[in-house]
Design an enzyme around this catalytic site. Structure first.
Site, mmCIF file in Angstrom:
data_model
loop_
_atom_site.group_PDB
_atom_site.id
_atom_site.type_symbol
_atom_site.label_atom_id
_atom_site.label_comp_id
_atom_site.label_asym_id
_atom_site.label_seq_id
_atom_site.Cartn_x
_atom_site.Cartn_y
_atom_site.Cartn_z
ATOM 1 N N GLY A 1 2.496 -18.814 -4.109
ATOM 2 C CA GLY A 1 2.200 -18.413 -5.471
ATOM 3 C C GLY A 1 0.708 -18.395 -5.770
ATOM 4 C CE1 TYR B 1 -2.213 -34.408 -11.237
ATOM 5 C CE2 TYR B 1 -3.434 -34.425 -13.291
ATOM 6 C CZ TYR B 1 -2.913 -33.742 -12.214
ATOM 7 O OH TYR B 1 -3.104 -32.379 -12.113
#
Lengths: 535, 535
Positions: free
Chosen positions: A92, A427
């Site tokens: 993608g 994160y």
């Protein structure tokens, strides 16, 4: 910049290879036009966005091929060997580590192999809960195909809408529900991978002991060994129970301890995303506008929470998915534990809103660039006992780097997600304004300097170089810190065996053997291993 | 045979290496006496038992070293490179695939590296649920050390009492509770492995995406890349809930369907071991003698069960272990489902008896050899939908092979154990009487012929070559069926990189590149790759 003003570097043409490719695929699947080259030039990192906006191109693929089957890929790889052209497998194109970019100073023609036509569900074994897919299938199409059989893969990375199974496998992706469904490497039963030295097919079995794990040697190989064309993955019945909610903790350590307690009690949520106070502020600042009457209710609630010690709270998305009875039971048990650690339940309303808007955040990054604000992420994983020290260390290093580089401390917040019995992923989201009047090249330099210091801090603090963003060239300089020399040499030996002429995605994943040990600073890595704009 | 009549092949002596080893380890840890050589000559396969009983020795290690630390191992490997001697890492010596045997026609001195002195718990991180062990620690010692911290590894292979962490890792072992705790490869956070090309240390992190999984490249490497000296493993709080019970199903398919339903409902038992009717008969025939008054109660129960359709029942050991509340809840849910599939609950009495005698069965094998009965196991794993077809295929092939080879169909039964979302392990026990008057060599030939046909049937039916018994040389001929040529070449490339002079456990795991594709028959493999007695 209007499309017609964008100038790409001239295309290199290898006529015999192109003719042969046309003979295999037909003309429509062999594209050399600039629109296609542009679309396959970069991934979606901040560096990529800045370069795209400023039309900074050094190397762009010369040709894009759209194979439709494993056999066509096998033929194309043979042709690539024969004609000595480089191949970059492309899913993608959402990778943010440079995995799909034409890199280095290779003079050969660079051909992108876009697997978008290879998107079929080839077989479902409902009894065994397995499904064979072609690797080019996109997230939504994969789930739609499985849903017709009452099944789901349960893999939902932030890139879900625009990324493919093959891309997930090549980069060791993790979905938001990885606590319940595992990382992508946990989902693979078998693979078909075309390498220049032949096709590797592994057996479709749930587990084995016939030597080192071949699937795990291929998953995470980022296209440098070959092209993943098909995979048999483990799937699950569609969840009968789903509960997404937002909760508040008094502090980050409270939330962390609560989730660890759930883990130890055997009822870890399918998804848990615990934001630190800074990210919690950001999330609440970004939320949908609340109708007036609700705001009227919120004020006393907020005042009450402040008095109870939630002045700088930490938000946590907590979700359970799964079979009706067991998931509901585990959910009840987890709620009991989370409350014991002071969790305030804001209910399923905000939880479901998060769920339905969860893919929106990356778009913000592009928007903020209009205001000269550079936002990006860094992620790692470490063991429970090291989570808070690591967060502190990376936060300070990143702030210091931002101050030195841009003159302002900028923003840095983080969340914990992807939990394991022994630890979790951290994160980080960080943002800084490039110095006023910075050129795009200079903005990239400033961004790279900040990220380099953050990454060095992650490694120094005992985290892994990347939990799910992969290596590409973005993290290449630290591979010698992440891995022992002998381990890297083992991977290089595999590369040399499977791809003796180094035509598969050259420049990704494996630093050249002669690069000295990185000390965590990009500037110490020889210029030639990194593309322009990195230093 | 009395010990003093046992004659071993003469010992080859490499004085400079031995002197150097003594300098490193001290004289007591450097052993060349025949007792030590005998003890390290073989593993514990049926072939090994027969050879030990008949004193069949072709090649026996020349020297046994007992290092006490990682650093000593590193030095010894350097010395081995310098002096060109072969090294065989040795844990408990329970391997049944030939992993610890001196193989092949290598003229070099063969040195066994016995890690028994490296048995320390080096560090515990209670918060992260991790523990760092030296690789030579035996199962019971490992669990005793962890229990002092309220922890358990949860790894209990049948060899538990006599096998080591390093051995489990080198062979991709699976414990009886693998449904709950995973296979050994799922338990590893990081490793230290000494290879001739340097030491590999991986990061102690719960997960990562920095290229292919290095831990999984080393786990299952059977000593051919290097010596595993330390590992950080995931551990768990000691279970608060434990329930072991025996249940009966009307048929094997019923039991299989019941366990699959548990899996799909999210309440798979921590341990499930479903025997087919033949193995069920065997288990009941082998059980402890029942007191008279109980027998009196059993007769009407048996008659009742027969009337209800349990004439040839299948026994299943079903166990749940884990945190008090969640394990108890999942257990209740599973019981509900199992009953729906006709399970008759024989209670925790026989379940606990199984638990406490579970390590006894392998001893039987030795006893039966006194009566010329050869009993052994074969195991594999496959997906749910293929379990019954595979069992049928292997059963028929093994029976036919036994009839042809020995003149009698012999015994073959099986159980399912080690369950996964997508399938399970099938464990076959087979037995046959060697033809009357067979020499030990001929008995081994007959056994090998039967096992070869069974193994070929496993592979033809889509199973894996081995789920947890490893490759060694026993399964070597089928590695070319199990793996694609390119995959094997990738492993060979790793071997050549990490061990360029092929001194680490030569002859194990990787068939020489020039061996033609096996067609499933041992006799088709060139003689020189297999030790005497194999053909």
């Amino acid at each position: 910049m209007p499309r017609e003003q964008i100038r790409l570097p001239p295309r290199r043409i290898h006529a015999p290879f192109e003719d042969a490719a046309v003979a295999v695929l037909g003309g429509a699947a062999v594209r050399g036009d600039d629109d296609e080259r542009l679309r396959h030039a970069y991934g979606r990192s901040l560096r990529d966005l800045i370069r795209l906006r400023a039309c900074l191109f050094e190397r762009v693929p010369d040709l894009i091929l759209y194979p439709s089957s494993h056999d066509q890929v096998a033929t194309l790889v043979e042709l690539a060997v024969e004609h000595d052209v480089c191949l970059i497998p492309f899913g993608g194109g959402t990778n943010i580590a440079g995995c799909v970019e034409a890199k280095g100073r290779d003079d050969r023609v660079v051909v992108t192999l876009d697997l978008a036509q290879m998107n079929r569900l080839l077989a479902v074994d409902r009894e065994s809960c397995t499904a064979r897919f072609e690797a080019g299938v996109f997230g939504p199409d994969l789930e739609t195909a499985l849903a017709q059989h009452g099944l789901t893969l349960g893999h939902q990375p932030d890139s879900f809408q625009f990324s493919t199974l093959g891309g997930w496998l090549a980069t060791r992706s993790a979905g938001t529900l990885s606590n319940a469904y595992g990382k992508i490497e946990d989902m693979v039963l078998s693979l078909r991978v075309v390498t220049p030295s032949g096709t590797i097919e592994t057996r479709t079995v749930p587990a084995c002991a016939s030597g080192p794990d071949i699937n795990r040697l291929l998953v995470g190989s980022e296209g440098v060994f070959g092209v993943i064309t098909e995979a048999v993955v483990r799937v699950h019945p569609l969840p009968q129970f789903e509960d997404y909610r937002l909760m508040l903790f008094r502090s980050f350590p409270d939330g962390l301890a609560a989730l660890r307690a759930c883990q130890e009690a055997g009822c870890l949520p399918s998804l848990a995303r615990l934001s630190d106070p800074r990210e919690t502020e950001l999330v609440f600042a970004c939320r949908h506008v609340t109708p007036g009457w609700k705001r009227w209710l919120q004020a006393p609630l907020k005042a009450y929470l402040r008095r109870r010690g939630y002045a700088a709270p930490c938000a946590a998305v907590i979700a359970f998915e799964g079979p009706a009875r067991t998931a509901a039971t585990l959910h009840r048990e987890a709620m009991r534990i989370l409350r014991r650690f002071g969790a305030v339940d804001l209910g399923t309303g905000p939880g479901n809103r998060w769920r339905h808007s969860r893919y929106d955040l990356p778009y913000l990054r592009d928007y903020l660039l209009d205001y000269n604000l550079m936002c990006d992420s860094m992620e790692t994983a470490t063991v429970w006992s090291n989570l808070l020290p690591l967060v502190e260390c990376v936060r300070e290093a990143t702030r210091a780097a931002a101050t030195e580089t841009t003159g302002q401390a900028g923003y840095i917040g983080c969340h914990l997600s992807h939990f394991y019995p022994t630890g979790a992923c951290v994160y980080f989201l960080f943002g800084a304004a490039a110095r006023p009047g910075s050129s795009p090249e200079s903005a990239i330099e400033q961004y790279a300097a900040i990220k380099a210091r953050g990454t060095a801090a992650i490694l120094a603090a005992g985290g892994t170089l990347t939990h799910h963003h992969s290596v590409g060239f973005e993290h290449l300089p630290w591979m010698t810190v992440e891995h022992s020399p002998a381990a890297l040499n083992a991977l290089r030996a595999v590369k040399a065996e499977l791809d003796p002429t180094n035509l598969m995605n050259p420049g990704s994943l494996l630093p050249p053997a002669e690069v000295p040990l990185a000390n965590g600073c990009l500037a110490k890595v020889p210029v030639e291993v990194l593309p322009t704009g990195t230093l």
